[in-house]
Design an enzyme around this catalytic site. Structure first.
Site, PDB file in Angstrom:
ATOM      1  CE  LYS A  76      32.805   9.393  19.235  1.00  0.00           C
ATOM      2  NZ  LYS A  76      33.082   8.046  18.683  1.00  0.00           N
ATOM      3  CB  SER A 151      32.354   6.048  21.949  1.00  0.00           C
ATOM      4  OG  SER A 151      32.859   6.199  20.633  1.00  0.00           O
ATOM      5  CB  SER A 175      31.651   4.376  18.362  1.00  0.00           C
ATOM      6  OG  SER A 175      32.334   3.625  19.324  1.00  0.00           O
TER       7      SER A 175
END
Length: 483
Positions: A76, A151, A175
């Site tokens: 990420k 996210s 997330s």
């Protein structure tokens, strides 16, 4: 899904038998990213040194090959990588290249993983979607008209589409688990502090935790065995001393090696099931299979749960302060303040949390509401822990989200306002994971493909081995019903 490996074990077996090389595998994944990601938009940056790093791994003698040898993994873009652009989902950081690897990146490299690149997220990880000022939106790996959830959106799509064998996401309110549920993956939220957050941008420091997003529970366990542990750069990791046992190199793999369901006691939080027929049908089937396998199911209820979820949400209280503090710790980012980005419009306008967060005080502990928040959070923790104690529970289960992955246009039009069930574990500061239990059709779009559904398994703090074992049992039931 692209034609790539389904598990770390399968990949490493081929590497050991000489059927392939790390360089060949890495090139296969990079070629797929180049060919397919133009449409998916799951990567912000590809590691230009990946093939060179893979070649070096191939030259290592067998005794020097780490536990993640040859594993192509995506990160990420919230996690610092030396020499590889890191944007935190924000257009304000589109040219930023960190000077150092985050602790977890160093651990992954030392374990033999190959970093394929960085994956998309919404600005500063502040939301449950892929909407980002840096990358726009990311497409779902099964239905490109939908959002993969956030996210950790790019991580979910990359693994779901076969562009990476595994990924590392970050979870504050859900997330990791929400995109894992939407994309059919296993996603693990550790007790905050089990894994170092050094080099990971903050949203809410007390709730932030990185974790794996994989195709199966065993792969998640392999990655956790590498990442979990104390780190002097993050004093939150001192919580590892509270486990009361010495860590082993395979403690999480050992926990999932023999899934054992008989006699387990599992709470069923039916008040969070929602009204979606397809999701509820899968939940009912999973619960029936668990019962057939010898699990004792106990109906439980959390009093005033909606109020607890609302009153223990910390984002307005401290997200601005934590994001600003993180930026201030990087010389090249010290000019960035969330309130300035908001004033200049440097954020995706579909994100509701950014305008809310900028209303917070610069120093969260000076907010007059902060003490009340702490008192209510502790009450919430006691209420839920009491359910575990009263009923002798190993875990509590409920759907990761009450809905399927939303249409991207619904998000852009502000029509999807679902608060996923993931916030329960996050705001309790407990551990939780999402494991796939099947696919369901969307009644509103009957011609669309069936979409993945995740079961959330909640455990008390530091009970990761217990919920991973249960997840492995749920996973086994998908292919071999206990009937």
């Amino acid at each position: 899904m692209a034609s790539t490996y389904a598990s770390i074990a399968g990949l490493q077996r081929d590497l050991k038998d000489g059927k392939t090389t790390v360089k060949h595998v890495t090139k296969t994944y990079l070629d797929l990213i180049e060919r397919l990601d133009k449409d998916l938009n799951s990567f912000t940056t590809v590691n230009k040194q990946a093939l060179e790093e893979a070649e070096k791994l191939d030259s290592l003698p067998a005794e020097q090959r780490g536990p993640l040898f040859g594993v192509p993994i995506a990160l990420k873009d919230q996690i610092d990588t030396a020499g590889i652009r890191t944007t935190y989902g924000s257009k304000a950081c589109e040219d930023y290249i960190p000077p150092e690897d985050a602790t977890i990146v160093r651990k992954l490299r030392e374990a033999g993983a190959v970093i394929l690149g960085k994956t998309t997220l919404c600005d500063w990880a502040a939301g449950f979607s892929s909407m980002s000022s840096m990358t726009g939106t990311t497409r779902h790996p099964i239905d490109p008209t939908r959002d993969p959830g956030g996210s950790s959106a790019g991580s979910g799509t990359a693994v779901g589409a076969g562009l990476a064998l595994a990924a590392i996401g970050g979870d504050t309110g859900g997330s990791i688990r929400l995109p894992s549920s939407f994309c059919g993956l296993v996603g693990v939220r550790m007790t905050p502090g089990r894994i170092s957050r050094d080099g990971m941008s903050a949203l809410v420091k007390t709730q932030d935790t990185p974790g794996p997003m994989c195709r199966n529970v065993e792969d998640a366990a392999k990655i956790l065995d590498v990442l979990v542990g104390f780190d002097e750069k993050d004093d939150f990791t001192s919580i590892n001393a509270l486990t009361g046992r010495s860590a082993s190199a395979t403690q999480f793999q050992d926990a999932v090696a023999q899934p054992f369901l008989e006699g387990k006691r599992v709470g069923v939080l039916r008040q969070e099931f929602g009204s979606h027929r397809g999701i509820n049908g899968l939940l009912d089937k999973t619960l029936a299979d668990l019962k057939s396998a010898g699990v004792e199911l106990v109906e439980v209820e959390i009093p005033n749960l909606d109020n607890f979820k609302r009153l223990t949400a910390p984002y307005v209280l401290r997200a601005k302060a934590d994001i600003n503090e993180f930026c201030a710790s990087r010389p090249a980012l010290q000019h960035i303040k969330l309130e300035d980005l908001y004033d200049k419009g440097i954020y995706h306008k579909g994100l509701d949390l950014i305008p809310s967060a900028v209303k917070g005080t610069t120093k969260f502990d000076q907010n007059p509401h902060f003490a009340k928040y702490l008192v209510i959070r502790e009450e919430f923790q006691r209420k839920v822990a009491a359910l575990f104690a009263k009923h002798g529970l190993d875990a509590i289960v409920y759907p990761t989200c009450k809905t399927l992955a939303p249409k991207t246009q619904q998000l852009l039009d502000g029509e999807w306002k679902e608060l996923p069930n993931t916030v329960i574990g996050s705001q309790l500061l407990f551990t939780a994971l999402s494991v796939p239990i099947g696919r369901a059709k969307d009644d509103d779009f009957p011609d669309d493909p069936a979409l993945p559904v995740g079961l959330e398994i909640l455990g008390v703090p530091l009970s990761e081995e217990k919920i991973l074992n249960l997840a492995a049992g749920v996973e086994a039931l998908q292919s071999k019903p206990w009937k």
